[in-house]
Design a protein around this motif. Structure first.
Motif, PDB file in Angstrom:
ATOM      1  N   LEU A   1       0.828  -1.205   0.000  1.00  0.00           N
ATOM      2  CA  LEU A   1       0.000   0.000   0.000  1.00  0.00           C
ATOM      3  C   LEU A   1       0.863   1.257   0.000  1.00  0.00           C
ATOM      4  O   LEU A   1       0.556   2.236  -0.693  1.00  0.00           O
TER       5      LEU A   1
ATOM      6  N   LEU B   1      -7.039   2.074  -3.525  1.00  0.00           N
ATOM      7  CA  LEU B   1      -5.973   1.090  -3.322  1.00  0.00           C
ATOM      8  C   LEU B   1      -6.472  -0.331  -3.566  1.00  0.00           C
ATOM      9  O   LEU B   1      -5.787  -1.147  -4.184  1.00  0.00           O
TER      10      LEU B   1
ATOM     11  N   VAL C   1      -7.180  -3.405   4.619  1.00  0.00           N
ATOM     12  CA  VAL C   1      -6.626  -2.168   4.071  1.00  0.00           C
ATOM     13  C   VAL C   1      -6.729  -1.002   5.042  1.00  0.00           C
ATOM     14  O   VAL C   1      -5.739  -0.293   5.296  1.00  0.00           O
TER      15      VAL C   1
ATOM     16  N   LEU D   1      -3.760   1.338   6.683  1.00  0.00           N
ATOM     17  CA  LEU D   1      -3.596   2.764   6.437  1.00  0.00           C
ATOM     18  C   LEU D   1      -3.491   3.536   7.752  1.00  0.00           C
ATOM     19  O   LEU D   1      -2.690   4.468   7.877  1.00  0.00           O
TER      20      LEU D   1
END
Length: 207
Positions: free
Chosen positions: A67, A81, A100, A104
Motif C-alpha cells: 500500500l 488502493l 486495508v 492505512l
C-alpha cells in the motif's frame, strides 16, 4: 523502522512458505484468489501439484509495504488502493477493507503517510519523506511483492476468458458508481435489478 512495523502485528516481509503464501519468485500461482471470512484476512487457494489449501496472499507488514508503494506512486484513498491491487492481478485478488483500512491507520501513525485534502468524504493519503525512505530501505522486498501481484495477474489472464471478466468488471463498476452517486431513483434501482436478472436467465439458457 521496519522492525517497528513488524512489532505491530506483522511477521516480516521476506519470502516464505506456509500460511504466508509460499515463495512468490517461482512456481505456479493459485487459480482462484478469494477473500477470507469474517476474520478480515485475505486468502487464495494454493496452486501446484499438492492440492494446496487456503493461504494468505500477504501478511500485515507485507500489505502495508504494498500500500505504501502504491501511495508513493500517487495519493489514493482506501477504495482506490483496493481497486489498484485488483487491477494488477486482473481481478484475481483484492485485499479486503478489513485489511486495508487498519493498515492505512498504522502507516499514518508511523508517519509514513499523511492525509491530504480531498473533494470527497474518503480520506486520501500521500507518502511522506519518511515513507519514501522506508520504501528505499525495503526496495528488494517491495519489488518481490509487486512481482507476486503481477504473476497472479498473468496466471489469471491465462486461465480465464478475458472478455467475460472485462465485461463483468465493467458491469460492477458502472452499477456501483451509479449507486454510490445517489443518482438512481427507487424505480431505476428496480429496473437495473430486473435487467441484470434477465441477463442471468439468458446466460443460464446458453449451451
Amino acid at each position: 523502522m521496519f522492525a517497528h512495523m513488524q512489532g505491530r502485528g506483522g511477521r516480516g516481509c521476506g519470502p516464505r512458505g506456509g500460511s504466508g503464501g509460499g515463495e512468490w519468485s517461482r512456481g505456479p500461482f493459485a487459480v482462484r484468489w478469494e477473500f477470507g471470512g469474517g476474520d478480515g484476512r485475505d486468502h487464495y487457494r494454493g496452486g501446484g501439484g499438492g492440492g494446496g489449501g487456503r493461504r494468505r496472499m500477504f501478511d500485515g507488514s507485507e500489505l502495508r509495504l504494498v500500500l505504501l508503494r502504491m501511495i508513493a506512486d500517487e495519493p489514493r484513498h482506501g477504495y482506490e488502493l483496493i481497486k489498484a491491487v485488483e487491477e494488477l492481478t486482473g481481478g484475481a485478488y483484492a485485499p479486503s477493507p478489513g485489511m486495508v483500512y487498519p493498515a492505512l491507520t498504522m502507516l499514518a501513525e508511523m508517519e509514513l503517510i499523511a492525509e491530504q485534502p480531498s473533494d470527497t468524504t474518503r480520506k486520501r493519503f500521500g507518502v511522506t519523506e519518511a515513507g519514501r525512505a522506508h520504501l528505499a530501505e525495503n526496495a528488494d522486498i517491495v519489488t518481490a511483492m509487486m512481482a507476486r501481484l503481477a504473476a497472479a495477474g498473468e496466471h489469471r489472464a491465462r486461465s480465464d476468458r478475458a472478455p467475460i471478466r472485462r465485461s463483468m468488471r465493467n458491469l460492477r463498476d458502472v452499477v456501483m458508481h451509479r449507486l454510490e452517486s445517489g443518482e438512481l431513483s427507487d424505480d431505476a434501482v428496480h429496473e437495473v435489478s430486473a435487467m441484470i436478472d434477465e441477463v442471468v436467465q439468458k446466460i443460464e439458457r446458453l449451451k
